[in-house]
Design a protein around this motif. Structure first.
Motif, PDB file in Angstrom:
ATOM      1  N   VAL A 148       6.020  44.741 -27.206  1.00 21.00           N
ATOM      2  CA  VAL A 148       5.916  46.012 -27.921  1.00 21.00           C
ATOM      3  C   VAL A 148       5.834  47.171 -26.928  1.00 21.00           C
ATOM      4  O   VAL A 148       6.470  48.214 -27.110  1.00 21.00           O
ATOM      5  CB  VAL A 148       4.679  46.018 -28.852  1.00 21.00           C
ATOM      6  CG1 VAL A 148       4.464  47.395 -29.443  1.00 21.00           C
ATOM      7  CG2 VAL A 148       4.851  44.999 -29.951  1.00 21.00           C
ATOM      8  N   ALA A 149       5.073  46.966 -25.857  1.00 22.55           N
ATOM      9  CA  ALA A 149       4.928  48.031 -24.858  1.00 22.55           C
ATOM     10  C   ALA A 149       6.277  48.347 -24.219  1.00 22.55           C
ATOM     11  O   ALA A 149       6.648  49.517 -24.063  1.00 22.55           O
ATOM     12  CB  ALA A 149       3.913  47.621 -23.798  1.00 22.55           C
ATOM     13  N   ILE A 150       7.030  47.303 -23.874  1.00 23.29           N
ATOM     14  CA  ILE A 150       8.342  47.519 -23.252  1.00 23.29           C
ATOM     15  C   ILE A 150       9.278  48.242 -24.222  1.00 23.29           C
ATOM     16  O   ILE A 150       9.974  49.188 -23.854  1.00 23.29           O
ATOM     17  CB  ILE A 150       8.945  46.178 -22.788  1.00 23.29           C
ATOM     18  CG1 ILE A 150       8.122  45.646 -21.598  1.00 23.29           C
ATOM     19  CG2 ILE A 150      10.402  46.351 -22.384  1.00 23.29           C
ATOM     20  CD1 ILE A 150       8.496  44.264 -21.155  1.00 23.29           C
ATOM     21  N   ALA A 151       9.247  47.809 -25.500  1.00 23.74           N
ATOM     22  CA  ALA A 151      10.088  48.465 -26.501  1.00 23.74           C
ATOM     23  C   ALA A 151       9.710  49.933 -26.641  1.00 23.74           C
ATOM     24  O   ALA A 151      10.578  50.808 -26.720  1.00 23.74           O
ATOM     25  CB  ALA A 151       9.953  47.747 -27.838  1.00 23.74           C
TER      26      ALA A 151
ATOM     27  N   GLY B 122      -4.617  42.926 -37.042  1.00 19.43           N
ATOM     28  CA  GLY B 122      -4.759  43.732 -35.833  1.00 19.43           C
ATOM     29  C   GLY B 122      -3.720  44.835 -35.755  1.00 19.43           C
ATOM     30  O   GLY B 122      -4.006  45.929 -35.285  1.00 19.43           O
ATOM     31  N   VAL B 123      -2.522  44.563 -36.268  1.00 26.60           N
ATOM     32  CA  VAL B 123      -1.426  45.518 -36.086  1.00 26.60           C
ATOM     33  C   VAL B 123      -1.437  46.639 -37.118  1.00 26.60           C
ATOM     34  O   VAL B 123      -1.293  47.809 -36.792  1.00 26.60           O
ATOM     35  CB  VAL B 123      -0.063  44.795 -36.162  1.00 26.60           C
ATOM     36  CG1 VAL B 123       1.065  45.796 -35.992  1.00 26.60           C
ATOM     37  CG2 VAL B 123       0.019  43.732 -35.104  1.00 26.60           C
ATOM     38  N   CYS B 124      -1.596  46.290 -38.388  1.00 29.19           N
ATOM     39  CA  CYS B 124      -1.204  47.271 -39.406  1.00 29.19           C
ATOM     40  C   CYS B 124      -2.243  47.525 -40.485  1.00 29.19           C
ATOM     41  O   CYS B 124      -1.915  47.575 -41.648  1.00 29.19           O
ATOM     42  CB  CYS B 124       0.097  46.829 -40.059  1.00 29.19           C
ATOM     43  SG  CYS B 124      -0.068  45.316 -40.982  1.00 29.19           S
ATOM     44  N   PHE B 145       4.955  49.145 -35.208  1.00 27.61           N
ATOM     45  CA  PHE B 145       5.039  48.270 -36.384  1.00 27.61           C
ATOM     46  C   PHE B 145       6.347  47.499 -36.390  1.00 27.61           C
ATOM     47  O   PHE B 145       6.371  46.287 -36.599  1.00 27.61           O
ATOM     48  CB  PHE B 145       4.968  49.106 -37.668  1.00 27.61           C
ATOM     49  CG  PHE B 145       3.581  49.423 -38.084  1.00 27.61           C
ATOM     50  CD1 PHE B 145       2.568  49.511 -37.143  1.00 27.61           C
ATOM     51  CD2 PHE B 145       3.276  49.642 -39.413  1.00 27.61           C
ATOM     52  CE1 PHE B 145       1.283  49.805 -37.522  1.00 27.61           C
ATOM     53  CE2 PHE B 145       1.989  49.926 -39.795  1.00 27.61           C
ATOM     54  CZ  PHE B 145       0.994  50.016 -38.861  1.00 27.61           C
ATOM     55  N   ALA B 146       7.444  48.215 -36.187  1.00 29.58           N
ATOM     56  CA  ALA B 146       8.770  47.618 -36.327  1.00 29.58           C
ATOM     57  C   ALA B 146       8.962  46.472 -35.341  1.00 29.58           C
ATOM     58  O   ALA B 146       9.641  45.496 -35.639  1.00 29.58           O
ATOM     59  CB  ALA B 146       9.848  48.676 -36.122  1.00 29.58           C
ATOM     60  N   ILE B 147       8.389  46.601 -34.162  1.00 29.53           N
ATOM     61  CA  ILE B 147       8.557  45.535 -33.172  1.00 29.53           C
ATOM     62  C   ILE B 147       7.537  44.411 -33.392  1.00 29.53           C
ATOM     63  O   ILE B 147       7.861  43.239 -33.362  1.00 29.53           O
ATOM     64  CB  ILE B 147       8.381  46.071 -31.730  1.00 29.53           C
ATOM     65  CG1 ILE B 147       9.281  47.261 -31.474  1.00 29.53           C
ATOM     66  CG2 ILE B 147       8.635  44.959 -30.711  1.00 29.53           C
ATOM     67  CD1 ILE B 147      10.734  46.950 -31.450  1.00 29.53           C
ATOM     68  N   SER B 148       6.279  44.785 -33.647  1.00 31.13           N
ATOM     69  CA  SER B 148       5.259  43.739 -33.625  1.00 31.13           C
ATOM     70  C   SER B 148       5.215  42.900 -34.906  1.00 31.13           C
ATOM     71  O   SER B 148       4.992  41.695 -34.833  1.00 31.13           O
ATOM     72  CB  SER B 148       3.883  44.323 -33.304  1.00 31.13           C
ATOM     73  OG  SER B 148       3.587  45.380 -34.164  1.00 31.13           O
ATOM     74  N   LEU B 149       5.468  43.509 -36.071  1.00 30.37           N
ATOM     75  CA  LEU B 149       5.346  42.708 -37.301  1.00 30.37           C
ATOM     76  C   LEU B 149       6.310  41.521 -37.356  1.00 30.37           C
ATOM     77  O   LEU B 149       5.871  40.394 -37.622  1.00 30.37           O
ATOM     78  CB  LEU B 149       5.478  43.594 -38.535  1.00 30.37           C
ATOM     79  CG  LEU B 149       4.180  44.316 -38.914  1.00 30.37           C
ATOM     80  CD1 LEU B 149       4.379  45.149 -40.169  1.00 30.37           C
ATOM     81  CD2 LEU B 149       3.035  43.326 -39.110  1.00 30.37           C
ATOM     82  N   PRO B 150       7.613  41.727 -37.094  1.00 29.94           N
ATOM     83  CA  PRO B 150       8.506  40.554 -37.105  1.00 29.94           C
ATOM     84  C   PRO B 150       8.071  39.512 -36.087  1.00 29.94           C
ATOM     85  O   PRO B 150       8.094  38.308 -36.379  1.00 29.94           O
ATOM     86  CB  PRO B 150       9.869  41.143 -36.721  1.00 29.94           C
ATOM     87  CG  PRO B 150       9.775  42.586 -37.036  1.00 29.94           C
ATOM     88  CD  PRO B 150       8.353  42.974 -36.860  1.00 29.94           C
ATOM     89  N   LEU B 151       7.655  39.975 -34.902  1.00 36.87           N
ATOM     90  CA  LEU B 151       7.215  39.025 -33.877  1.00 36.87           C
ATOM     91  C   LEU B 151       5.986  38.253 -34.344  1.00 36.87           C
ATOM     92  O   LEU B 151       5.872  37.049 -34.122  1.00 36.87           O
ATOM     93  CB  LEU B 151       6.900  39.759 -32.567  1.00 36.87           C
ATOM     94  CG  LEU B 151       8.111  40.244 -31.764  1.00 36.87           C
ATOM     95  CD1 LEU B 151       7.665  41.033 -30.547  1.00 36.87           C
ATOM     96  CD2 LEU B 151       8.956  39.050 -31.332  1.00 36.87           C
TER      97      LEU B 151
END
Lengths: 160, 185
Positions: A148-151, B122-124, B145-151
């Motif tokens: 996430v940080a890199i993105a 933790g994220v949202c 959100f867009a990056i971490s939720l799918p992951l």
């Protein structure tokens, strides 16, 4: 916070009206589960108290607003993983950091690890998930935080 | 409850002794640490009783079949959406999400959903996201959100698959002897 109190009171009230016996049982379950987990909570609170003393806010600000982005990034990931700071302290802190010139990707690393990876909550997590799974979940969350940080760095054009 | 946990007694005893001695001798760092402990303790006491009462009510009123149908092994991908939405409404941090996650598991939610709930909490969390956006901007929050939720969803499903293949069960904290502890009423 107020919503939580009102919600709990309402549901408890409804439950009591609907079936006092079941409600009593619910309260017993609540108390029993609370007592079971109290030791782990105490260990967690002790860790939080000590770490918060060793890493006060001004030290964090100093570390995260560094010139060298990789040092800042590494400290963000490290400190974010170790400590848990309630959101109402963490985000104003991020706001201050932003004004001091910290990069978005550093703040992203910091806030994501802060919320998802918990070294101090580990005693608690271990009790609920078992040691192996708790280790895995934290490891994977750490990797997600890095991604996430890199993105974030890419989107804000901080990487190149 | 304390008998099974000698480590907690040890830590608690050493810590109280340390703070007490610090108070008596006027050792400043010790006093500060003791103060930290108290303020966090108070913070927890504001939230946890409500959380555990809600968990108790959940245990008594919500049928295992209902949870199993929507979040259990026969549920589809939609179950992950429920996990994320549910996580969005929680308060606090991992220390609040953990007992809730475990309560869901006891009602036969599948491991992947439980893990997704934990990490998504933790994220949202909604109140937290609003707060975050007001300090760091919506762009920042949306990217996060867009990056971490799918992951989160992918890795939770993956981890759960890996662990369930090996027949892993979460610790049975209440020692009811069975997962999804039957209602004793």
């Amino acid at each position: 916070m107020l919503i939580l109190y009102v919600l709990t009171a309402l549901l408890l009230g409804f439950s009591l009206l609907a079936n006092p016996r079941k409600t009593k049982h619910a309260l017993r379950v609540a108390l029993r589960r609370f007592m079971k987990i109290t030791p782990a909570f105490v260990v967690m609170l002790v860790l939080v108290a000590v770490i918060l003393y060793l890493l006060p806010e001004h030290v964090m600000v100093h570390m995260l607003a560094r010139e060298s982005r990789w040092v800042a990034m590494a400290s963000a990931l490290g400190m974010g993983s170790i400590s848990i700071i309630p959101g109402f302290i963490a985000f104003p802190l991020c706001g201050i950091l932003l004004e001091r010139g910290a990069q978005y990707m550093v703040l992203s690393a910091f806030s994501t690890t802060l919320m998802m990876v918990g070294v101090v909550t580990f005693p608690l997590e271990k009790t609920y998930l078992g040691t192996t799974l708790a280790l895995w979940r934290n490891g994977v969350s750490f990797a997600i935080a890095v991604a996430v940080a890199i993105a974030t760095g890419l989107f804000f054009g901080e990487l190149w | 409850m304390l008998k099974q946990n000698p480590m907690a007694i040890g830590v608690g005893a050493v810590f109280s002794a340390f703070v007490l001695v610090s108070l008596l001798t006027g050792f400043e760092p010790g006093k500060a640490i003791g103060w930290n402990f108290l303020s966090f303790f108070a913070e927890m006491l504001k939230v946890l009783p409500c959380v555990f009462i809600l968990i108790g009510l959940f245990h008594v009123w919500v049928k295992t079949e209902t949870v199993e149908k929507h979040l259990g092994h026969k549920s589809g991908p939609l179950s992950y959406l429920w996990a994320v939405l549910l996580a969005g409404t929680t308060v606090g941090g991992l220390h609040v999400a953990l007992p809730i996650a475990h309560a869901l598991y006891m009602k036969r939610a599948k491991l992947g959903v439980v893990l997704a709930f934990l990490s998504a909490a933790g994220v949202c969390r909604v109140p937290m996201a609003l707060f975050e956006a007001s300090f760091l901007g919506w762009r920042f929050t949306c990217i996060r959100f867009a990056i971490s939720l799918p992951l989160v969803i992918l890795t939770s499903a993956g981890l759960a698959y890996y662990f369930e293949q090996r027949g892993y069960l979460l610790p049975d904290i209440e020692a009811t002897g069975q997962r999804g502890g039957k209602n004793e009423l």
